[in-house]
Scaffold this motif. Sequence first.
Motif, PDB file in Angstrom:
ATOM      1  N   VAL A   1       7.451  40.816  58.678  1.00  0.00           N
ATOM      2  CA  VAL A   1       6.585  40.279  57.633  1.00  0.00           C
ATOM      3  C   VAL A   1       6.811  38.781  57.542  1.00  0.00           C
ATOM      4  CG1 VAL A   1       6.017  40.314  55.175  1.00  0.00           C
ATOM      5  CG2 VAL A   1       6.612  42.439  56.349  1.00  0.00           C
TER       6      VAL A   1
ATOM      7  N   CYS B   1       5.748  35.326  55.208  1.00  0.00           N
ATOM      8  CA  CYS B   1       5.220  34.885  53.928  1.00  0.00           C
ATOM      9  C   CYS B   1       4.212  33.768  54.154  1.00  0.00           C
ATOM     10  CB  CYS B   1       6.344  34.388  53.023  1.00  0.00           C
ATOM     11  SG  CYS B   1       7.576  35.650  52.636  1.00  0.00           S
TER      12      CYS B   1
ATOM     13  N   CYS C   1      10.090  44.545  58.368  1.00  0.00           N
ATOM     14  CA  CYS C   1       9.308  45.356  57.439  1.00  0.00           C
ATOM     15  C   CYS C   1      10.237  46.258  56.628  1.00  0.00           C
ATOM     16  CB  CYS C   1       8.293  46.203  58.191  1.00  0.00           C
ATOM     17  SG  CYS C   1       7.008  45.245  59.015  1.00  0.00           S
TER      18      CYS C   1
ATOM     19  N   GLY D   1      12.350  43.550  52.355  1.00  0.00           N
ATOM     20  CA  GLY D   1      12.194  42.647  51.228  1.00  0.00           C
ATOM     21  C   GLY D   1      10.733  42.262  51.086  1.00  0.00           C
ATOM     22  N   SER D   2      10.486  41.340  50.194  1.00  0.00           N
ATOM     23  CA  SER D   2       9.130  40.878  49.937  1.00  0.00           C
ATOM     24  C   SER D   2       9.170  39.388  49.675  1.00  0.00           C
ATOM     25  CB  SER D   2       8.523  41.614  48.741  1.00  0.00           C
ATOM     26  OG  SER D   2       9.324  41.399  47.574  1.00  0.00           O
ATOM     27  N   CYS D   3       8.020  38.791  49.819  1.00  0.00           N
ATOM     28  CA  CYS D   3       7.912  37.351  49.595  1.00  0.00           C
ATOM     29  C   CYS D   3       7.992  37.060  48.103  1.00  0.00           C
ATOM     30  CB  CYS D   3       6.603  36.824  50.150  1.00  0.00           C
ATOM     31  SG  CYS D   3       6.438  37.041  51.942  1.00  0.00           S
ATOM     32  N   SER D   4       8.690  35.979  47.749  1.00  0.00           N
ATOM     33  CA  SER D   4       8.848  35.623  46.340  1.00  0.00           C
ATOM     34  C   SER D   4       7.538  35.173  45.732  1.00  0.00           C
ATOM     35  CB  SER D   4       9.930  34.535  46.186  1.00  0.00           C
ATOM     36  OG  SER D   4       9.557  33.385  46.953  1.00  0.00           O
TER      37      SER D   4
ATOM     38  N   GLN E   1       1.073  35.438  49.520  1.00  0.00           N
ATOM     39  CA  GLN E   1       0.720  36.641  50.257  1.00  0.00           C
ATOM     40  C   GLN E   1       1.678  36.846  51.418  1.00  0.00           C
ATOM     41  OE1 GLN E   1      -3.136  36.394  51.976  1.00  0.00           O
ATOM     42  NE2 GLN E   1      -3.191  38.555  52.648  1.00  0.00           N
ATOM     43  N   GLN E   2       1.983  38.084  51.672  1.00  0.00           N
ATOM     44  CA  GLN E   2       2.800  38.424  52.829  1.00  0.00           C
ATOM     45  C   GLN E   2       1.922  39.060  53.914  1.00  0.00           C
ATOM     46  OE1 GLN E   2       5.866  41.062  51.406  1.00  0.00           O
ATOM     47  NE2 GLN E   2       4.565  42.869  51.599  1.00  0.00           N
TER      48      GLN E   2
ATOM     49  N   THR F   1       1.814  41.161  57.549  1.00  0.00           N
ATOM     50  CA  THR F   1       2.606  42.085  58.368  1.00  0.00           C
ATOM     51  C   THR F   1       2.132  42.019  59.809  1.00  0.00           C
ATOM     52  OG1 THR F   1       2.871  43.530  56.441  1.00  0.00           O
ATOM     53  CG2 THR F   1       3.354  44.474  58.609  1.00  0.00           C
TER      54      THR F   1
END
Length: 199
Positions: free
Chosen positions: A142, A144, A153, A156-159, A162-163, A165
Amino acid sequence: MKTNRRSPRARQVWRGKSRPCLSAIRLLGEIWSSSVLSVLDESPTRRGRRAPNSSGPSQRSAGQSVIELGLAIPACLALMFGAVEAGRLAYVTLTVSNAAVAAARYGAQSVATAADISGMESVAASNAQGVQDFNATASCFVECATGGGQMACGTGSCSSGQQITYVSVNTSAAFESLGGFPFVSWPITVSGQATMRVE
């Protein structure tokens, strides 16, 4: 006894009339001698003489053709063998590359298929049947949209922002020559790579 003597005038007249006959006789003799000489030259043997070796030039040309053929055959065989090996290498290269594209296309269908790592590797292997020592490695990551961070994948996620993939598939295979070429290290590793954005 009466003798038949010709006068000087008569002898002169006779000589004048005989000159055309002598010329014709000489001409016939020259024609006959030239014809006899031509027959002697064309006959295989004549009065113990061997005929000239008229097949000399043809024999020399035949020998030259044999030598040229002997030199050309190995070169032609080498070219044919090289063409076959080049075709095999092209086939393996295209197969390995297409297998990576097919696997990435499968993983890019959705987020669920992007997480199916073993499924992508199976698709790659099914598209590379007949290729020896084939390997496929699939991954999902992923990015950011802001910040440029990248992570695997599900880790985690973007702070913020949009993320996006992606799936990536790396394929490889070992190509072995049928006969081998000098100054080349065998086997040759052929690789393919494909990265696609998940829809």
